[in-house]
Design an enzyme around this catalytic site. Structure first.
Site, short mmCIF file in Angstrom:
data_model
loop_
_atom_site.label_atom_id
_atom_site.label_comp_id
_atom_site.label_asym_id
_atom_site.label_seq_id
_atom_site.Cartn_x
_atom_site.Cartn_y
_atom_site.Cartn_z
N LEU A 114 -46.99 12.39 46.21
CA LEU A 114 -47.22 11.82 47.53
C LEU A 114 -46.82 10.36 47.47
O LEU A 114 -47.01 9.71 46.44
CB LEU A 114 -48.70 11.95 47.93
CG LEU A 114 -49.25 13.37 48.14
CD1 LEU A 114 -50.75 13.31 48.44
CD2 LEU A 114 -48.52 14.07 49.28
N ASP A 115 -46.29 9.83 48.56
CA ASP A 115 -45.89 8.42 48.58
C ASP A 115 -47.07 7.52 48.29
O ASP A 115 -48.24 7.89 48.47
CB ASP A 115 -45.29 8.06 49.94
CG ASP A 115 -43.95 8.74 50.18
OD1 ASP A 115 -43.32 9.17 49.20
OD2 ASP A 115 -43.55 8.84 51.35
N TYR A 116 -46.77 6.30 47.90
CA TYR A 116 -47.78 5.27 47.58
C TYR A 116 -48.81 5.12 48.69
O TYR A 116 -50.01 5.02 48.43
CB TYR A 116 -47.04 3.95 47.35
CG TYR A 116 -47.92 2.78 46.96
CD1 TYR A 116 -48.44 2.67 45.67
CD2 TYR A 116 -48.19 1.76 47.87
CE1 TYR A 116 -49.22 1.59 45.30
CE2 TYR A 116 -48.97 0.68 47.52
CZ TYR A 116 -49.49 0.59 46.23
OH TYR A 116 -50.26 -0.47 45.88
#
Length: 250
Positions: A114-116
């Site tokens: 998952l993105d930051y």
């Protein structure tokens, strides 16, 4: 030819060699890359100098005369990832990773990422075979997200989503979607969207193509699993029944 020797393990998760070394905790990924280029790494008795060579966590890997320990006990975790956490085993900038949030001595790693700034459900394990099953595009694992986007989706936008949207030269067609809420005053929408795609930033790119930037993004479910009552940063172990059900998705 080395690739041919190292591959051919049906049903086993293949990862970049430097990533496997780094996830063992022996050294950083950057240092692992240096050791590979120096010819100080062997895989199943073969010296490997090519970065990006794919291996499995079950291979015999020797790094500078040290044999990497293999995990025998499999562990499976479901984490509600907070924003500002890296979906990786380690980070060159010393930022906190999803692995840091799990209390275990085993060498676990996230399945996908998952993105930051994206929150929500992410699985972690040391089971390479299951990782391969869940990561393989042909198995069409459904992931459901809640996206807060700028603006209100038009009829044209909705029709486009139904037909599929071209993202980076390839069509992305949601399995299903619905608008949960419209805020006309703030000019934002809350959209639930389910996809089987695993491309990086795919949800954000999808809405970007429709001229609606994503403000917040949360993954609410993965296959049949959901967050339940887990608060941000909390996790739980998967049950044997859940693990078997995940294996059946192949």
């Amino acid at each position: 030819m080395i690739f041919d020797i190292l591959r051919g393990k049906e049903g086993i998760c293949m990862e970049r060699l430097q990533k496997v070394i780094a996830s063992s905790g022996l050294t950083s990924r950057r240092k692992a890359e240096e050791l590979i280029k120096q010819g100080k790494v062997t895989v199943n008795g073969i010296v490997v100098k090519e970065l990006g060579t794919k291996v499995s966590y079950e291979d015999d890997i020797i790094v500078d005369k040290i044999l990497l320990k293999k995990e025998t006990n499999k562990e499976y975790y479901l984490l509600n990832k907070p924003s500002g956490i890296i979906s990786s085993v380690s980070d060159d900038k010393n930022r906190k990773t999803v692995v840091d949030l799990i209390d275990t001595d085993s060498r676990i790693y996230p399945i996908g990422r998952l993105d930051y700034d994206t929150t929500g459900l992410i699985l972690l394990t040391n089971d390479g075979k299951l990782t391969n099953i869940l990561s393989h595009p042909s198995n069409n694992i459904e992931k459901t997200y809640i996206a807060k986007i700028e603006g209100i989706l038009s009829k044209e936008n909705i029709d486009a989503l139904k037909k599929g949207v071209m993202v980076d030269g390839k069509k992305c067609k949601p399995v299903r979607f619905k608008v949960r809420k419209k805020d006309l005053e703030k000019n934002t929408s809350l959209v639930e969207i389910t996809i089987v795609e695993g491309r990086n930033h795919i949800v954000k790119k999808l809405f970007h193509e429709l001229k609606h930037e994503v403000i917040k993004l949360k993954r609410e479910s993965y296959a049949f699993l959901n967050l339940g009552n887990l608060k941000s940063g909390e996790y739980r172990m998967l049950s044997i029944k859940e693990v078997k059900k995940l294996y059946s998705l192949k």
